[in-house]
Design an enzyme around this catalytic site. Structure first.
Site, PDB file in Angstrom:
ATOM      1  N   GLY A   3       0.851  -1.193   0.000  1.00 40.06           N
ATOM      2  CA  GLY A   3       0.000   0.000   0.000  1.00 40.06           C
ATOM      3  C   GLY A   3       0.888   1.245   0.000  1.00 40.06           C
ATOM      4  N   GLY A  16       3.751   0.845   2.754  1.00 38.77           N
ATOM      5  CA  GLY A  16       4.658  -0.262   2.467  1.00 38.77           C
ATOM      6  C   GLY A  16       5.531   0.026   1.248  1.00 38.77           C
ATOM      7  N   GLY A  54       5.542   6.771  14.969  1.00 39.85           N
ATOM      8  CA  GLY A  54       5.904   8.189  15.028  1.00 39.85           C
ATOM      9  C   GLY A  54       5.439   8.934  13.793  1.00 39.85           C
ATOM     10  CE  LYS A  73      -1.176   8.196  14.227  1.00 38.93           C
ATOM     11  NZ  LYS A  73      -1.338   8.686  12.863  1.00 38.93           N
ATOM     12  CB  SER A  94      -4.554  12.873   8.963  1.00 43.28           C
ATOM     13  OG  SER A  94      -5.265  12.027   9.852  1.00 43.28           O
ATOM     14  CG  ASN A 143      -7.228   7.665  11.453  1.00 43.93           C
ATOM     15  OD1 ASN A 143      -8.060   6.804  11.691  1.00 43.93           O
ATOM     16  ND2 ASN A 143      -6.000   7.371  11.048  1.00 43.93           N
ATOM     17  CE  LYS A 153      -7.830   7.726  -0.512  1.00 44.78           C
ATOM     18  NZ  LYS A 153      -7.134   7.128  -1.631  1.00 44.78           N
ATOM     19  CD  GLU A 160      -6.206  -0.075  11.739  1.00 41.71           C
ATOM     20  OE1 GLU A 160      -6.062  -0.394  10.549  1.00 41.71           O
ATOM     21  OE2 GLU A 160      -6.785  -0.789  12.575  1.00 41.71           O
TER      22      GLU A 160
END
Lengths: 320, 320
Positions: free
Chosen positions: A9, A12, A132, A187, A249, A251, A266, A269
């Protein structure tokens, strides 16, 4: 050194590009049926990077696990257990170092990813995590960042850092695997809350969100046996810029889309992580008001404006 | 209740507008020669608010100090000592409550503003501070925020909060005057550093800046006798959104302008604060690498890119 990256992805594929750039022989593995793999096979590029010719591409898990001394894993966190089971069927695992690059917690067990992975492969001494701040979009434009490598064994941590450190990514040794894994995953939930505030045009409450968010996750980490100051380091607070404030981001964008109703497809997580955190809050008897509110807004149709105002503007008088 | 606001800059004028909105009789004081005062006298408005007719405007310090039961002060932090001296010549001070709304530290002594003020008026029991996040630009658009009232006397804190709390500004009781004052001032220095990173197109290092900045200020607060967790509350970390990420922040913009060379003529209080922090770091023997770097970049012509890369990307291996 030979390095395998499992998962092709966005992240990766970047990791394979990065490991190659640092000077390693790299094999990048993807599922034969994955659209990311097919795209790379065909064009050797995605939206972010072009893979140099000396990076090998493979859809054979046996070949990829056999190839690398260090094996970097970047797949969906909730699929890690079944994927780890497939890896456990391969040979020579005890001589490898595995590096988990996802930020998540197993939703239905509350287990950290290093726990999930070691349970499945039956070895725990050779597992590290890589967490991080840092967006692919920034790194490929040569914008550096600081990240964290953690494990329960300092020699494993040091070996990974020595192999992968560069002026583009400066690694620090993680000193608290519990705090770093929970912090890195959590986070994303704070990022969803940030997106909700953005969606309501309450972005300036993201300051209070940072103060309160760090505090509740810190309490959880302490209850779980970790160090509560870890949350104020790179793996959690240090990742807030990339999560609470970045346009990239997933999220934050997921949270914002939930409020505004715009489509967003998308993987966020944090949606799975907030389930795990609710479970952990109950298990360790720690109050997690922000996580609970995010849970209720996603899964129980709680009214976001009411919930967020209640969270930040209710009359609690003492701060600590 | 009668409330006086001393100082009619952007923030002082907003505070008068806010105290009136909450239901108080308000007198707003400005120096006769001040351009802000003249503008308000003429038009009763500035770029942000229009003052209702029942807010009294005065350039008599005697009248303003005599008028209010609560006296809110919003002037340049570095001018507080001489201003407090003028106030000390007025009558009836022991029956008043003073609320200091500035975020600064006296540059040449390292003293907190409540110390400076109590030294000059000779009373310490009736001084509170008002800190935390919030931009005038947001409040006037009805975007709420959380802020902190602190003092060394809980009854003073409670009286101020009871008088000024509303659904637009939700106040929390500060529990550590040292931490809240140092934290509120120091966030401006971290804001300057954030602007420098923005100017260098290294905005994504603001995550690491948040993790490292909170940590060094926290160490200083502990050495000074405050509570090190205060820094992770509203007065410091909670004010990072408004400082490190906001287009409105004078300190962030000052730092950015210093890098890009664009003109910027607003007061950046962090410039004086960083002098005070360097002094305090030496006095309490606490290492403050970010503050020192900002000091060297502003006052000693240190090269920003080199300095910031050295700060974030140098090979320190353990995070804590």
């Amino acid at each position: 050194m030979k390095i395998s990256v499992l998962g092709c992805g966005r992240w990766g594929t970047f990791l394979a590009w990065y490991a190659n750039r640092v000077g390693h022989e790299v094999m990048l593995w993807g599922r034969e049926s994955s659209k990311h793999y097919l795209q790379l096979k065909e064009s050797r590029m995605n939206d972010y990077v072009t893979l140099p010719q000396d990076i090998m591409l493979s859809n054979s898990l046996e070949a990829a696990v056999s190839f690398g001394e260090i094996i970097i894993i970047s797949i969906s966190a909730q699929e890690l257990r079944s994927f780890a089971h497939s890896i456990s069927l391969q040979k020579g695992l005890k001589d490898k170092i595995f590096v988990l690059c996802m930020k998540g917690i197993e939703a239905n067990t509350g287990k950290r990813l290093s726990q999930v992975f070691s349970e499945e492969i039956g070895i725990s001494s050779n597992i590290g995590i890589w967490v991080g701040p840092g967006h692919v979009q920034d790194f490929v434009r040569e914008i550096p960042n600081c990240m964290v490598i953690g494990s329960d064994h300092i020699e494993v941590t040091k070996k990974i850092v020595e192999s992968l450190n560069s002026s583009l990514i400066r690694f620090y040794y993680g000193q608290d695997l519990i705090g770093n894994e929970i912090g890195a995953a959590a986070k994303n939930v704070i990022g969803i809350a940030a997106g909700m505030l953005d969606g309501l045009c309450y972005s300036s409450l993201k300051g209070a969100l940072m103060a309160r968010g760090t505090r509740e996750i810190s309490r959880l980490v302490r209850a779980m046996g970790g160090n509560d100051t870890t949350i104020y380091g790179l793996s959690h607070l240090g990742d807030y810029e990339a999560t609470l404030f970045s346009l990239h981001s997933h999220n934050r964008r997921f949270g914002q889309a939930l409020i505004t109703g715009e489509p967003f497809d998308k993987l966020a997580e944090g949606v799975s992580t907030v389930k795990a955190l609710q479970y952990l809050g109950q298990k360790y008897e720690v109050e997690l008001p922000i996580c609970n509110a995010v849970y209720e807004m996603i899964f129980e149709n709680a009214d976001p404006k009411e919930k967020l105002i209640d969270l930040f503007l209710r009359p609690i008088k003492f701060e600590f």
